[in-house]
Design an enzyme around this catalytic site. Sequence first.
Site, PDB file in Angstrom:
ATOM      1  CD  GLU A   7      -3.881  -8.382   1.007  1.00 39.03           C
ATOM      2  OE1 GLU A   7      -4.716  -8.858   1.795  1.00 39.03           O
ATOM      3  OE2 GLU A   7      -3.637  -7.165   0.932  1.00 39.03           O
ATOM      4  N   GLY A  36      -0.201  -5.637  -0.079  1.00 38.22           N
ATOM      5  CA  GLY A  36      -1.209  -5.586  -1.121  1.00 38.22           C
ATOM      6  C   GLY A  36      -0.700  -6.098  -2.452  1.00 38.22           C
ATOM      7  CB  ALA A  77      -0.913  -0.011   1.215  1.00 39.22           C
ATOM      8  CD  GLU A 129      -0.120  -6.603   4.866  1.00 41.07           C
ATOM      9  OE1 GLU A 129      -0.592  -6.507   3.732  1.00 41.07           O
ATOM     10  OE2 GLU A 129       0.569  -7.582   5.234  1.00 41.07           O
TER      11      GLU A 129
END
Length: 694
Positions: free
Chosen positions: A106, A103, A64, A126
């Site tokens: 992901e 992310g 992110a 994270e």
Amino acid sequence: MDIQTVTLERQGAVLVATVDNPPVNALSHSVRAGLVDAVEALESDPQAKALVIVCAGRTFIAGADIREFNKPLKEPRLGVLIERLDRCEKPVIAAMHGTALGGGLEIALACSYRVALESARFGLPEVKLGLLPGSGGIVRLPRLIGVEEALAMISQGNQVDAEHALETGLLDEVMADDLRAGALAFAERIVAEGGAIRRTSDLPVPTIEPGFLDAKRAEFAKKFKGLDAPQIAVDLVEMMSTTPFQEAAAREYATCKELIASPQSQALRHLFAAERAALKIDGVPAEVEPREIRTVAVAGPGVMGRGIAICFLNAGYPVVLLGKDEENLSKGVGGIRKILESGVKRGRMTQEAADEQMSHLTPTLDYADLGAVDLVVEAVTEDLATKKDVFARLDAALPDRAIIATNTSFLDIEALASSVTRPENVAGMHFFNPANVMKLLENVRAGRTAPDVLATITSVGKKIGKVPVMVGRSEGFVANRMLSKRSREAQFLLEDGATPQQIDKVLSGFGFPIGPFALADLAGMDVMAAARKARLAGMTPREQACDIVDKLAAAGRLGQKTGAGYYLYGDDRKPQPDPAVDELLAAHRAERGLPQREITDEEILERCLYAMVNEAAKIIDEGAAARPGDIDVIWTNGFGWPTHLGGPMFWANRIGLPNVKAALEKYSALVGEEYFRPANLIESLVAEGRGFYD
């Protein structure tokens, strides 16, 4: 307006979406929108049969964009992009290099296939920011690689390499070079074989062995003391195993949103930013280039010097070890060899690596052997006259551009700089014991230190795996200066009626890895007494009279090394309360005419911690630390301040400086104004209605 960060081109039947968002291809709004558009283009083009997502630059999507954390997110959110990839009617291949983190990983998990260069690494970091994956990492990864492997990645935030990722099923293929060409060939093969779509969301959840998750909860309670996110990760994995995919994904996202607003995540994100800010040196422009460091010398082969030498050997630097006599030098070399051998026995390094490091160590008694050295770290005894003599001899032997860095803990760096003809080359590099283990490095600027010297010791600190923080001249610098105030209050609290075990329990309960008295027993009372003697002249009358350390040392209670200090120790080395210490403290109070009173846990915590915060405010006011965040970095990396509380300044800011000031005034009346008078900075910030970070 967003710049274009995703470009799309066709290669036969395959579309290639290239993300180019320097420096790390973060998932900014333009990247998210560009990838959604790429999926739409794939599905609307009858000639396109597959999509490859690849990145320009040095890495795949690295997670992110942290700059968007505290702002309203623009659509499409990451979850929308992930869902769009998951339900795509044609195969999508993630082609990864560098790191695929957070992310970024992901996104890859939502694709049909994943390929990577053999040098790539993968992770869900994270948790290190007090967060957890919120866009499918928790609900997809266990389906793909199994619960045990997935929980390890989610709860610890560590990276895995491509070989491991291929073995566990995270990757479908690994390539040695030319990722783009390899990914295109892979996509063409998938198309030729019928263009099968493989949705991770359709995979079953692997069976979880009975008792596995409970065992992990117990393990994490010890391993990640005080941290919420690892325990929540276990809860989410358990939830995911019994909940339909879409519902589980929604609960994962909701939990992530809750964690973003949590005090722990705010504290950990503060430290993340503070560590990076600490690398920016006041007064040193970003364009200043560090000096080239090829060979390092360590002057002083004692315990600290050995640890420092290992730091540089581990990082691949040739090291010249300078000793004062043959016996001293031989012990130093033997000590270094012993530490490396211990690393081999514990599986931390191979015998070949240890032998290689020893081959890069050159012991010498002759200053003339330092003619090719670029940096020397002085680590001789803490005596000003001795250090000044060593500095003068180093100055005569070293090249003109060589840096002399002292490891002194409290001596005046200006006095040392005055011993040489090139004071602009002098700085401090204050390592913490054991130097080869502790992460913190307090770099110290002297009045005439050249800007490129400051840039160099910061750069070198990073290269040897430390967390470098620049500080100014100040007795004890930052870490030890603040620690001395906590130590003072711990001693005073013993005089007032507390016990070592009560004080240790309160501070370890707060989150420190060890209490001050168990730590003193570990260091050795002889060491503590010697340090106290060195600073005695600068102490107040009450501090001078508070000689509990001296009395323990005189009684032969030197700590763990003698089986008795503040505590008794058996073969298991676990501290046990000792009535003899209670008697010694009672006799000390009687001798001093001090009444014993009931001490609350609250008083212990407030006196020990507020004394530190107050001293830190003085340090900032004096310019010995550039930023409050620097102090937070120093204490979380140097003395075990719990990271989920963000450091002493962040913690005090959250409590509120008016409350801190009120407590300082309370203890000024109780203990003495000379110990708790609020610092000028605290007084002025409270008067202005501001905090340390305003």
